[in-house]
Design a protein around this motif. Structure first.
Motif, PDB file in Angstrom:
ATOM      1  N   TYR A 278      12.359   9.967   8.953  1.00 15.40           N
ATOM      2  CA  TYR A 278      12.568  11.453   8.078  1.00 15.40           C
ATOM      3  C   TYR A 278      13.607  10.632   7.099  1.00 15.40           C
ATOM      4  O   TYR A 278      13.662  11.569   6.037  1.00 15.40           O
ATOM      5  N   LEU A 279      14.381   9.677   7.084  1.00 15.61           N
ATOM      6  CA  LEU A 279      15.040   9.250   6.334  1.00 15.61           C
ATOM      7  C   LEU A 279      14.585   8.453   5.281  1.00 15.61           C
ATOM      8  O   LEU A 279      14.625   7.286   5.211  1.00 15.61           O
ATOM      9  N   SER A 280      13.948   9.339   4.167  1.00 16.90           N
ATOM     10  CA  SER A 280      13.000   8.384   3.329  1.00 16.90           C
ATOM     11  C   SER A 280      13.923   7.664   2.409  1.00 16.90           C
ATOM     12  O   SER A 280      13.314   6.661   1.775  1.00 16.90           O
ATOM     13  N   PHE A 281      14.975   8.081   1.818  1.00 17.08           N
ATOM     14  CA  PHE A 281      15.800   7.417   1.104  1.00 17.08           C
ATOM     15  C   PHE A 281      17.262   6.926   1.510  1.00 17.08           C
ATOM     16  O   PHE A 281      18.168   7.594   1.067  1.00 17.08           O
ATOM     17  N   TRP A 282      17.298   6.172   2.319  1.00  9.22           N
ATOM     18  CA  TRP A 282      18.589   5.707   3.215  1.00  9.22           C
ATOM     19  C   TRP A 282      19.450   5.028   2.008  1.00  9.22           C
ATOM     20  O   TRP A 282      19.012   4.318   1.450  1.00  9.22           O
ATOM     21  N   SER A 283      20.541   5.490   2.169  1.00  5.62           N
ATOM     22  CA  SER A 283      21.540   5.131   1.068  1.00  5.62           C
ATOM     23  C   SER A 283      22.643   4.378   1.799  1.00  5.62           C
ATOM     24  O   SER A 283      23.010   4.396   2.849  1.00  5.62           O
ATOM     25  N   SER A 284      23.270   3.504   1.024  1.00 10.80           N
ATOM     26  CA  SER A 284      24.348   2.669   1.625  1.00 10.80           C
ATOM     27  C   SER A 284      26.045   3.440   1.621  1.00 10.80           C
ATOM     28  O   SER A 284      26.722   3.120   2.071  1.00 10.80           O
ATOM     29  N   SER A 285      25.758   4.394   0.919  1.00 11.57           N
ATOM     30  CA  SER A 285      26.907   5.399   0.731  1.00 11.57           C
ATOM     31  C   SER A 285      27.094   6.003   2.065  1.00 11.57           C
ATOM     32  O   SER A 285      26.371   6.732   2.614  1.00 11.57           O
ATOM     33  N   ARG A 286      28.360   5.852   2.671  1.00  5.59           N
ATOM     34  CA  ARG A 286      28.788   6.466   3.909  1.00  5.59           C
ATOM     35  C   ARG A 286      28.707   7.874   3.780  1.00  5.59           C
ATOM     36  O   ARG A 286      28.224   8.588   4.789  1.00  5.59           O
ATOM     37  N   GLU A 287      29.157   8.573   2.645  1.00  6.73           N
ATOM     38  CA  GLU A 287      29.067  10.034   2.520  1.00  6.73           C
ATOM     39  C   GLU A 287      27.600  10.398   2.499  1.00  6.73           C
ATOM     40  O   GLU A 287      27.135  11.481   3.067  1.00  6.73           O
ATOM     41  N   LYS A 288      26.651   9.747   1.711  1.00  8.30           N
ATOM     42  CA  LYS A 288      25.447  10.180   1.928  1.00  8.30           C
ATOM     43  C   LYS A 288      24.865   9.969   3.388  1.00  8.30           C
ATOM     44  O   LYS A 288      23.728  10.753   3.630  1.00  8.30           O
ATOM     45  N   LYS A 289      25.207   8.914   3.820  1.00  5.60           N
ATOM     46  CA  LYS A 289      24.454   9.030   5.401  1.00  5.60           C
ATOM     47  C   LYS A 289      24.785   9.921   6.191  1.00  5.60           C
ATOM     48  O   LYS A 289      24.063  10.563   6.989  1.00  5.60           O
ATOM     49  N   GLN A 290      26.014  10.575   6.102  1.00  2.00           N
ATOM     50  CA  GLN A 290      26.753  11.644   6.873  1.00  2.00           C
ATOM     51  C   GLN A 290      25.801  12.880   6.481  1.00  2.00           C
ATOM     52  O   GLN A 290      25.524  13.626   7.409  1.00  2.00           O
ATOM     53  N   ASN A 291      25.394  12.834   5.143  1.00  6.91           N
ATOM     54  CA  ASN A 291      24.977  13.933   4.844  1.00  6.91           C
ATOM     55  C   ASN A 291      23.417  14.126   5.093  1.00  6.91           C
ATOM     56  O   ASN A 291      22.889  14.822   5.817  1.00  6.91           O
ATOM     57  N   TYR A 292      22.774  12.859   5.245  1.00  6.63           N
ATOM     58  CA  TYR A 292      21.565  12.798   5.633  1.00  6.63           C
ATOM     59  C   TYR A 292      21.674  13.180   7.218  1.00  6.63           C
ATOM     60  O   TYR A 292      20.705  13.904   7.856  1.00  6.63           O
ATOM     61  N   ILE A 293      22.570  12.806   7.883  1.00  4.81           N
ATOM     62  CA  ILE A 293      22.563  12.912   9.523  1.00  4.81           C
ATOM     63  C   ILE A 293      22.693  14.252   9.567  1.00  4.81           C
ATOM     64  O   ILE A 293      22.086  14.986  10.764  1.00  4.81           O
ATOM     65  N   ASN A 294      23.535  15.099   8.882  1.00  7.17           N
ATOM     66  CA  ASN A 294      23.961  16.556   9.152  1.00  7.17           C
ATOM     67  C   ASN A 294      22.550  17.293   8.931  1.00  7.17           C
ATOM     68  O   ASN A 294      22.314  18.273   9.548  1.00  7.17           O
ATOM     69  N   PHE A 295      21.827  16.970   7.773  1.00 10.69           N
ATOM     70  CA  PHE A 295      20.714  17.763   7.207  1.00 10.69           C
ATOM     71  C   PHE A 295      19.536  17.570   8.231  1.00 10.69           C
ATOM     72  O   PHE A 295      18.981  18.714   8.880  1.00 10.69           O
ATOM     73  N   ILE A 296      19.118  16.513   9.078  1.00  6.95           N
ATOM     74  CA  ILE A 296      18.139  16.296   9.821  1.00  6.95           C
ATOM     75  C   ILE A 296      18.481  17.106  11.183  1.00  6.95           C
ATOM     76  O   ILE A 296      17.919  17.469  11.784  1.00  6.95           O
ATOM     77  N   GLU A 297      19.754  16.854  11.723  1.00  8.76           N
ATOM     78  CA  GLU A 297      20.371  17.179  12.838  1.00  8.76           C
ATOM     79  C   GLU A 297      20.146  18.843  12.973  1.00  8.76           C
ATOM     80  O   GLU A 297      20.012  19.465  13.748  1.00  8.76           O
ATOM     81  N   LYS A 298      20.540  19.574  11.643  1.00  5.56           N
ATOM     82  CA  LYS A 298      20.504  20.899  11.379  1.00  5.56           C
ATOM     83  C   LYS A 298      19.130  21.179  11.678  1.00  5.56           C
ATOM     84  O   LYS A 298      18.743  22.196  12.367  1.00  5.56           O
ATOM     85  N   LEU A 299      17.948  20.484  10.941  1.00  2.57           N
ATOM     86  CA  LEU A 299      16.634  20.946  11.067  1.00  2.57           C
ATOM     87  C   LEU A 299      16.151  20.853  12.612  1.00  2.57           C
ATOM     88  O   LEU A 299      15.335  21.776  13.097  1.00  2.57           O
ATOM     89  N   TRP A 300      16.598  19.825  13.255  1.00  5.10           N
ATOM     90  CA  TRP A 300      16.375  19.576  14.522  1.00  5.10           C
ATOM     91  C   TRP A 300      16.727  20.694  15.613  1.00  5.10           C
ATOM     92  O   TRP A 300      16.293  21.315  16.424  1.00  5.10           O
ATOM     93  N   SER A 301      18.231  21.250  15.306  1.00  2.00           N
ATOM     94  CA  SER A 301      18.722  22.063  16.069  1.00  2.00           C
ATOM     95  C   SER A 301      18.203  23.522  15.981  1.00  2.00           C
ATOM     96  O   SER A 301      18.331  24.288  16.748  1.00  2.00           O
ATOM     97  N   GLN A 302      17.727  23.765  14.747  1.00  2.00           N
ATOM     98  CA  GLN A 302      17.102  25.127  14.458  1.00  2.00           C
ATOM     99  C   GLN A 302      15.908  25.381  15.106  1.00  2.00           C
ATOM    100  O   GLN A 302      15.674  26.576  15.452  1.00  2.00           O
ATOM    101  N   ILE A 303      15.136  24.149  15.477  1.00  2.00           N
ATOM    102  CA  ILE A 303      13.805  24.292  16.026  1.00  2.00           C
ATOM    103  C   ILE A 303      13.897  24.915  17.679  1.00  2.00           C
ATOM    104  O   ILE A 303      13.440  25.470  18.167  1.00  2.00           O
TER     105      ILE A 303
END
Length: 453
Positions: A278-303
């Protein structure tokens, strides 16, 4: 969709129905869209407009405002079916599935207007067309479409299937010039941002099929129900690696494994479980990586996916809840309704979900969609049954560099004032767009960007 204030409540099937003068773009919605290609409910592009979530009931009271109640969910429904069902032997499962498919397709063919089948030439739509023709007392109409571009058109597959089953086949084509001509009209019909290269081809197919039929069967849902995606296998591999290999070793693997990007992303998570694909545009930025992780984990937990089912089942539930509901079904509904055609998806019949939930232990193997393939061998050529999965590709970069070049550059450098206000700065990315190596990528950044602007 709905919007409300202290004294009013409005709901409609299209966002355009709301006469709101002070619409404001939701910056988070654009961010989410650029992450995964759609916006999960209840969020929309506008910060004052929302959508009802699947299985949800909303009550509005003038005094008390909005009250939400979740009646059910895919995860709850799936687990309930699984707990109440009884496992069957593999032979019985194969026989029962064919009979169930025939029954569902027969029901979907009931109509007082002409009905046909969208036939891409892939396994899913080909099997639907074959079953439909086998139970019909007259020849059915099948439809396929291709773009006039080199190395993309695969119309020979749909024609091969049509010849085999004996349907009345109609193959159409469209050009990049057709996209340029109808682009604005098509985007205006889209209530939400959905990134899928098949949007325009599906619309063109429905538009041309409308001359012959007003109801069509489509193959949506088979990959999710019968675990047909390559990424499911990658996720299972990733889970095994996390379990047995230290993160340091995973990082070393990426230097020599062909699918290095998969392992590079995998190595960033370690203790996290996030669907990597699901990480369609993986970034080299550490901040953006963590942002991706938090976003997908939130979707995962909501289900609230139950723990006592397999990882593959969890991935299927995740897809059915988000990807199928928010992108796949909306894409089909938007494109066919714009052409005044009704689309029906037999694979998304709840009886098939119930069937696969009960049969999960026997049906989940490393051979993708082996049940459908087993049935298809009775109806289709081997070339169709065992072909590698391929989505609809468009030469997007070429179109943006030629037919839509002037409009695209103007949009990039002079975005709508609502976009500028919400993002806080001008969006200037045109210098990066030519760097995309695969111009037929199914999820390219520039397709998402131009639609959002």
């Amino acid at each position: 969709y709905y919007t409300y204030s202290k004294k009013s409540f409005f709901f409609a099937s299209e966002i355009k129905a709301f006469n709101i003068t002070d619409k404001k773009i939701n910056p988070d919605a654009i961010d989410n869209y650029l992450k995964i290609g759609f916006n999960p409910a209840p969020q929309t592009l506008f910060d004052s407009i929302f959508k009802v979530e699947p299985g949800e009931v909303i009550t509005f009271n003038i005094k008390n405002g909005i009250k939400k109640k979740q009646l059910t969910s895919i995860a709850d429904y799936y687990l309930k079916i699984k707990q109440n069902g009884h496992q069957k032997k593999k032979h019985d499962i194969q026989h029962n599935l064919e009979n169930k498919l025939k029954k569902i397709v027969k029901e979907k063919l009931v109509s007082d207007v002409p009905i046909g089948v969208f036939l891409s030439g892939g396994l899913d739509s080909s099997l639907l067309a074959a079953i439909a023709q086998s139970i019909s007392d007259k020849k059915i109409h099948t439809f396929s479409i291709g773009i006039e571009a080199p190395n993309i058109n695969e119309s020979h597959k749909s024609m091969l299937v049509a010849k085999k089953i004996g349907s009345i086949h109609h193959h159409f084509s469209f050009s990049p010039q057709d996209i340029a001509r109808d682009w604005k009209k098509f985007i205006h019909s889209d209530n939400e941002l959905i990134c899928d290269p098949a949007l325009f081809p599906t619309y063109m197919l429905a538009k041309k099929a409308r001359k012959y039929c007003t109801v069509v069967l489509t193959g949506e849902g088979a990959d999710e129900i019968f675990s047909g995606y390559d990424r499911y296998q990658k996720e299972l591999l990733g889970a095994r690696l996390r379990r047995y290999l230290p993160n340091k070793i995973i990082k070393n693997i990426i230097t020599w494994v062909p699918n290095y990007r998969f392992f590079r992303v995998l190595s960033e998570f370690n203790s996290h479980y996030v669907p990597i694909s699901y990480l369609s545009f993986w970034s080299s930025s550490r901040e953006k990586k963590q942002n991706y992780i938090n976003f997908i984990e939130k979707l995962w937990s909501q289900i609230k996916i139950p723990e006592n089912i397999s990882l593959l089942e969890k991935l299927q539930i995740f897809d059915l809840t988000h990807y199928v509901a928010e992108q796949l079904c909306k894409k089909t509904d938007i494109t066919t309704m714009l052409a005044s055609v009704e689309a029906r998806s037999p694979y998304l019949d709840k009886r098939l979900l119930e069937f696969t939930a009960i049969s999960a232990t026997a049906t989940h193997t490393d051979n993708k969609k082996f049940l459908l393939k087993h049935i298809a061998k009775k109806y289709l050529p081997e070339e169709i049954v065992n072909q590698k999965k391929q989505g609809f590709s468009l030469p997007i970069r070429s179109i943006l560099e030629n037919e839509l070049h002037a409009e695209f550059l103007d949009t990039i450098h002079n975005p709508h004032e609502l976009i500028q206000a919400s993002l806080g700065k001008k969006v200037v990315l045109s210098k990066d767009l030519g760097n995309e190596k695969n111009e037929n990528n199914s999820n390219p950044m520039y397709l998402q960007l131009i639609e959002s602007l």
